[in-house]
Design a protein around this motif. Sequence first.
Motif, PDB file in Angstrom:
ATOM      1  N   VAL A 228     106.681 -12.821  70.332  1.00 36.87           N
ATOM      2  CA  VAL A 228     107.622 -13.764  70.943  1.00 36.87           C
ATOM      3  C   VAL A 228     107.541 -15.081  70.176  1.00 36.87           C
ATOM      4  N   ASP A 229     108.712 -15.541  69.734  1.00 34.27           N
ATOM      5  CA  ASP A 229     108.750 -16.785  68.965  1.00 34.27           C
ATOM      6  C   ASP A 229     110.210 -17.237  68.916  1.00 34.27           C
ATOM      7  N   GLU A 230     110.458 -18.354  68.276  1.00 32.43           N
ATOM      8  CA  GLU A 230     111.846 -18.760  68.066  1.00 32.43           C
ATOM      9  C   GLU A 230     112.438 -17.889  66.965  1.00 32.43           C
ATOM     10  N   GLY A 231     113.642 -17.386  67.211  1.00 32.92           N
ATOM     11  CA  GLY A 231     114.370 -16.692  66.152  1.00 32.92           C
ATOM     12  C   GLY A 231     113.899 -15.295  65.804  1.00 32.92           C
ATOM     13  N   VAL A 232     113.175 -14.631  66.704  1.00 32.51           N
ATOM     14  CA  VAL A 232     112.759 -13.252  66.425  1.00 32.51           C
ATOM     15  C   VAL A 232     113.957 -12.321  66.658  1.00 32.51           C
ATOM     16  N   SER A 233     114.193 -11.395  65.712  1.00 30.08           N
ATOM     17  CA  SER A 233     115.390 -10.551  65.791  1.00 30.08           C
ATOM     18  C   SER A 233     115.037  -9.067  65.776  1.00 30.08           C
ATOM     19  N   PHE A 234     116.060  -8.258  66.068  1.00 32.57           N
ATOM     20  CA  PHE A 234     115.884  -6.809  66.027  1.00 32.57           C
ATOM     21  C   PHE A 234     115.531  -6.345  64.610  1.00 32.57           C
ATOM     22  N   ALA A 235     116.048  -7.049  63.606  1.00 30.78           N
ATOM     23  CA  ALA A 235     115.711  -6.697  62.216  1.00 30.78           C
ATOM     24  C   ALA A 235     114.206  -6.840  61.975  1.00 30.78           C
ATOM     25  N   ASP A 236     113.612  -7.865  62.597  1.00 30.60           N
ATOM     26  CA  ASP A 236     112.155  -8.046  62.462  1.00 30.60           C
ATOM     27  C   ASP A 236     111.407  -6.854  63.056  1.00 30.60           C
ATOM     28  N   LEU A 237     111.881  -6.422  64.225  1.00 27.11           N
ATOM     29  CA  LEU A 237     111.251  -5.268  64.885  1.00 27.11           C
ATOM     30  C   LEU A 237     111.328  -4.035  63.990  1.00 27.11           C
ATOM     31  N   LYS A 238     112.516  -3.793  63.463  1.00 24.16           N
ATOM     32  CA  LYS A 238     112.721  -2.594  62.650  1.00 24.16           C
ATOM     33  C   LYS A 238     111.851  -2.624  61.390  1.00 24.16           C
ATOM     34  N   ALA A 239     111.817  -3.777  60.746  1.00 24.89           N
ATOM     35  CA  ALA A 239     111.021  -3.898  59.519  1.00 24.89           C
ATOM     36  C   ALA A 239     109.538  -3.708  59.832  1.00 24.89           C
ATOM     37  N   MET A 240     109.110  -4.265  60.971  1.00 26.69           N
ATOM     38  CA  MET A 240     107.692  -4.153  61.335  1.00 26.69           C
ATOM     39  C   MET A 240     107.306  -2.695  61.579  1.00 26.69           C
ATOM     40  N   LEU A 241     108.170  -1.970  62.327  1.00 29.31           N
ATOM     41  CA  LEU A 241     107.830  -0.578  62.641  1.00 29.31           C
ATOM     42  C   LEU A 241     107.879   0.292  61.391  1.00 29.31           C
ATOM     43  N   GLN A 242     108.817  -0.028  60.488  1.00 26.87           N
ATOM     44  CA  GLN A 242     108.877   0.745  59.251  1.00 26.87           C
ATOM     45  C   GLN A 242     107.630   0.495  58.396  1.00 26.87           C
ATOM     46  N   ALA A 243     107.209  -0.754  58.344  1.00 23.15           N
ATOM     47  CA  ALA A 243     106.002  -1.086  57.574  1.00 23.15           C
ATOM     48  C   ALA A 243     104.784  -0.397  58.191  1.00 23.15           C
ATOM     49  N   PHE A 244     104.769  -0.361  59.521  1.00 20.44           N
ATOM     50  CA  PHE A 244     103.646   0.318  60.192  1.00 20.44           C
ATOM     51  C   PHE A 244     103.626   1.802  59.828  1.00 20.44           C
TER      52      PHE A 244
END
Length: 352
Positions: A228-244
């Motif tokens: 949770v932060d300012e400006g967190v987006s769905f793209a961030d989620l997707k990139a994070m899960l892909q990196a994981f």
Amino acid sequence: SLDDQIAAVQAEIDDAPLDSAEAAEAYRVRFLGRKSGVVTDLFAQIGTVAPDQRRAVGQRLNALKQAAQDRLDAAADGARGGAGGAEGATDLDLTLPGRVPAPVAGRAGRGSLHVLTQTLADIQDIFRSFGFSVARGPEIEDDWHNFSALNFPADHPARDMQDTFFLEPPPPEGRGVVLRTHTSPVQIRALEDGEPPLRLIAPGRVFRNEAISYKSYCLFHQVEGLVVDEGVSFADLKAMLQAFARAFFGASDGPAREARMRFRPSFFPFTEPSAEVDVWWADSALPDGGRWMEILGSGMVDPNVLDNVGVDSERYTGYAFGMGVERLAMLRHGIDDIRLLYENDVRFLRQF
Ligand code: PHE
């Protein structure tokens, strides 16, 4: 002369090595042996000594024997006390191998971490390297943290007796103490206790009253994620899960080595929009050469959830995910039945 011989044996008795069990045994045979010992030989020569000196010589020979016995005893005591002394002619043999637990398949039992513990540790390592901290919450939860604060409506089917273990019968208005059905209540606790920016995972056990089968068990593990932060987006989620997924499966040789994943639109009361993520389970025996296996639920934190815990939903956005650890372990190692992870059959466990 006999005198010279006695002096020579005396010197030997004082100096002969006693630094091993073998040396001690040789020493015993040489100086105290009844048949061929050197002191016995000297006693045999006593007839050659002038009669008036026999008594004195006999005493000297007895003293020799005693000296040999004393040295041997002292060496045995030293060995027993572990003081580095030599070993004596006792039943103590320091050269024997130590006693070990009953051997398993021919080797001494040396344990290893359970495959689930290994998987959890790997997941945590990966997220730590991405800058996440690790939070924990209780396995016994109240309705607020497990359901209400997460935006579950009062009549949501997940609250049903069908899949929730209630520790106290739910009163008529539907509140009760439960075994947590997911790790998402740790999101609420973290948001209640802390201030954004937040970037954490919450690993732990969850419980569901479901029919037990090859793919579901009454308890399993999840790793929750919350950013949770300012400006967190769905793209961030997707990139994070892909990196994981790349980090987790990339190093493995299981059926999901390639980490083919897909995002599927879904619904959770506490995320909007929501997506489930599947990983491809390759299996040439299946008609399509494999099938998709769901490993996690995710989405953007619903503004209602932020409002419920007093976080400014105009200013902050966030994403969350909850992954099934058993599913990840199964994919990585090609384990086709979740129950194997809970039966503790050493023939299974020993493979990891
Ligand atoms: N808690 C959900 C479950 O157990 C998974 C989830 C976590 C979904 C976080 C979205 C966000 O199925």
